[in-house]
Write an enzyme that holds these catalytic residues in place. Structure first.
Site, PDB file in Angstrom:
ATOM      1  N   GLU A  83      13.694  44.530 -42.684  1.00  0.00           N
ATOM      2  CA  GLU A  83      13.045  44.680 -43.952  1.00  0.00           C
ATOM      3  C   GLU A  83      13.852  44.223 -44.982  1.00  0.00           C
ATOM      4  O   GLU A  83      13.287  44.117 -46.537  1.00  0.00           O
ATOM      5  CB  GLU A  83      12.342  46.154 -43.877  1.00  0.00           C
ATOM      6  CG  GLU A  83      11.104  46.201 -43.126  1.00  0.00           C
ATOM      7  CD  GLU A  83      10.298  47.658 -43.360  1.00  0.00           C
ATOM      8  OE1 GLU A  83      10.713  48.381 -44.367  1.00  0.00           O
ATOM      9  OE2 GLU A  83       9.275  47.695 -42.771  1.00  0.00           O
ATOM     10  N   HIS A 103      22.530  43.116 -17.484  1.00  0.00           N
ATOM     11  CA  HIS A 103      21.707  42.568 -16.529  1.00  0.00           C
ATOM     12  C   HIS A 103      20.200  42.154 -16.779  1.00  0.00           C
ATOM     13  O   HIS A 103      19.502  41.996 -15.901  1.00  0.00           O
ATOM     14  CB  HIS A 103      21.778  43.603 -15.407  1.00  0.00           C
ATOM     15  CG  HIS A 103      22.957  44.054 -14.850  1.00  0.00           C
ATOM     16  ND1 HIS A 103      23.520  43.632 -13.633  1.00  0.00           N
ATOM     17  CD2 HIS A 103      23.958  44.616 -15.360  1.00  0.00           C
ATOM     18  CE1 HIS A 103      24.758  44.031 -13.427  1.00  0.00           C
ATOM     19  NE2 HIS A 103      25.126  44.630 -14.732  1.00  0.00           N
ATOM     20  N   LYS A 155      -1.421  45.010 -43.649  1.00  0.00           N
ATOM     21  CA  LYS A 155      -2.116  46.133 -43.814  1.00  0.00           C
ATOM     22  C   LYS A 155      -3.493  45.504 -44.475  1.00  0.00           C
ATOM     23  O   LYS A 155      -4.536  46.466 -44.223  1.00  0.00           O
ATOM     24  CB  LYS A 155      -1.400  46.931 -44.885  1.00  0.00           C
ATOM     25  CG  LYS A 155      -0.415  47.759 -44.463  1.00  0.00           C
ATOM     26  CD  LYS A 155       0.194  48.602 -45.516  1.00  0.00           C
ATOM     27  CE  LYS A 155       1.603  49.350 -44.852  1.00  0.00           C
ATOM     28  NZ  LYS A 155       2.414  49.899 -45.997  1.00  0.00           N
TER      29      LYS A 155
END
Ligand code: PA5
Length: 373
Positions: free
Chosen positions: A255, A276, A365
């Site tokens: 951010e 792995h 949003k």
């Protein structure tokens, strides 16, 4: 104190200017916070934590992003023995919400709802649900005493409700943004309730604050690597309990730096588990990434694998940076938090972006608002 084991040609004057800019920034309050933490606020946090411990088996921590990742990272890593923390409001999944409700079950609980803006949808919905549960269990008057709201000092839906109903309030300072707020009441209240020694945490941060050389070195190294075409940083830890610390790091860097079509993509691995799964790619895949090993003190066996990975990945053509953390405790995490916050802010400034805004987060949003009418 944290050390880094690489050298760079740090342009000391440029870094000095950047540090001054960060401290003077209207959102730079976190940079000096460990030195001038409000004693009254700290006492209030500790008092509330005592209250929570006396009345509750569980504290439901409701928040998302910077309002939750930092304290979760420390609690998951250090597994303290205080009140059990149940997290909610960090997604819109009904399944997750039900899981949280089931985790609380019929245990005595309080709520710490954390939202700087006081308007974020995910925590707001979870808060409504848990508030109802609290009222059903204890009645309206007792429920009010069990709600702790951490939010803006003056504005926002949560602030207004907290004032109207009389919840115990804690303030997210105006000059500290979400992802830099773990050492404010945002993180300190849940941490103290969970049994973390918050004085030690702040002491660790303060120690780092007094010498920013290692942060300047690390930030400069990131800048150099990014300039050479390395666009991905993989944070590697060999302690599974630090998985949420990796999540906090990704949010902090993602951010702060990912804007204006720029930024270093933050990724993370936990070894040896991920040797792995992503091990093949790390050893042999596309060479656009470097690895930052967060080297916590560990047992002899685990130390061997740290060495083996450094050698193998180095030979595979990955630049490997190592951050040596002296202790796996509150002090060590206090150091780490300050180290990464400051490194991140310096890095973003070196890249020419504002470390303290997040305009891109608004886009989803707006779309969601349209869909929800
Ligand atoms: O770092 C940030 O600013 C964000 O991640 C916020 O913490 C997150 O969006 C939650 O915001 P709020 O605390 O306003 O609910």
């Amino acid at each position: 104190m944290i050390t880094v084991n690489f050298e760079t040609e740090v342009n000391k004057n440029q870094i000095r200017e950047i540090l001054d800019e960060i401290i003077a920034d209207p959102m730079g309050g976190w940079a000096t916070l460990p030195n001038n933490f409000d004693a009254e606020e700290l006492a209030k946090i500790k008092q509330a934590a005592v209250e929570i411990k006396e009345t509750s088996e569980v504290l439901v921590c409701i928040g998302i992003g910077g309002s939750y990742l930092g304290h979760r990272a420390i609690i998951e890593a250090l597994r303290p023995k205080g009140v059990e923390i149940v997290y909610a409001g960090n997604s819109l999944s009904q399944r997750e919400l039900l899981n949280a409700i089931n985790e609380v079950g019929d245990k005595d609980f309080s709520i710490n709802v954390i939202s700087k803006s006081g308007t974020t949808l995910e925590p707001a919905l979870a808060f409504n649900v848990f508030k109802q549960k609290l009222i059903e269990k204890y009645g309206e008057a007792e429920a009010v005493k069990r709600i702790y709201a951490t939010t803006d000092a003056n504005k926002g839906t949560l602030h207004d409700e907290a004032v109207e109903k009389g919840y115990t309030r804690f303030v997210v300072p105006d000059n500290i943004g979400g992802r830099y707020s773990v050492l404010t009441a945002v993180g300190l209240l849940p941490l103290a309730a969970a049994g973390i020694d918050i004085d030690q945490l702040l002491a660790g941060a303060k120690e780092m604050m007094d010498d920013t050389t290692s942060m300047a070195q690390y930030a400069s190294m990131r800048h150099i690597l990014s300039g050479r075409g390395y666009d991905t940083e993989v944070f590697a830890s060999f302690e599974p309990a630090t998985m949420y610390f990796n999540e906090w790091l990704k949010q902090l860097f993602g951010e702060s730096e990912g804007k204006n079509r720029q930024g270093i993509f933050p990724a993370s691995v936990i070894y040896s588990t991920d040797l792995h799964s992503l091990g093949q790619f790390m050893q042999d895949g596309r060479r656009n990434l470097w690895e930052t090993i967060i080297d916590f003190p560990t047992d002899e066996m685990n130390m061997k694998i740290v060495e083996a990975v450094k050698k193998a990945h180095g030979a595979g053509g990955i630049p490997v940076l190592t951050i040596n953390v002296p202790t796996f405790d509150e002090k060590g995490f206090g150091e780490l938090i300050y180290f990464f916050e400051m490194s991140c802010a310096i890095s973003a400034k070196l890249a020419g972006v504002n470390p303290f805004d997040q305009p891109g987060v608004e886009a989803y949003k707006l779309e969601l608002k349209k869909l929800l009418n």
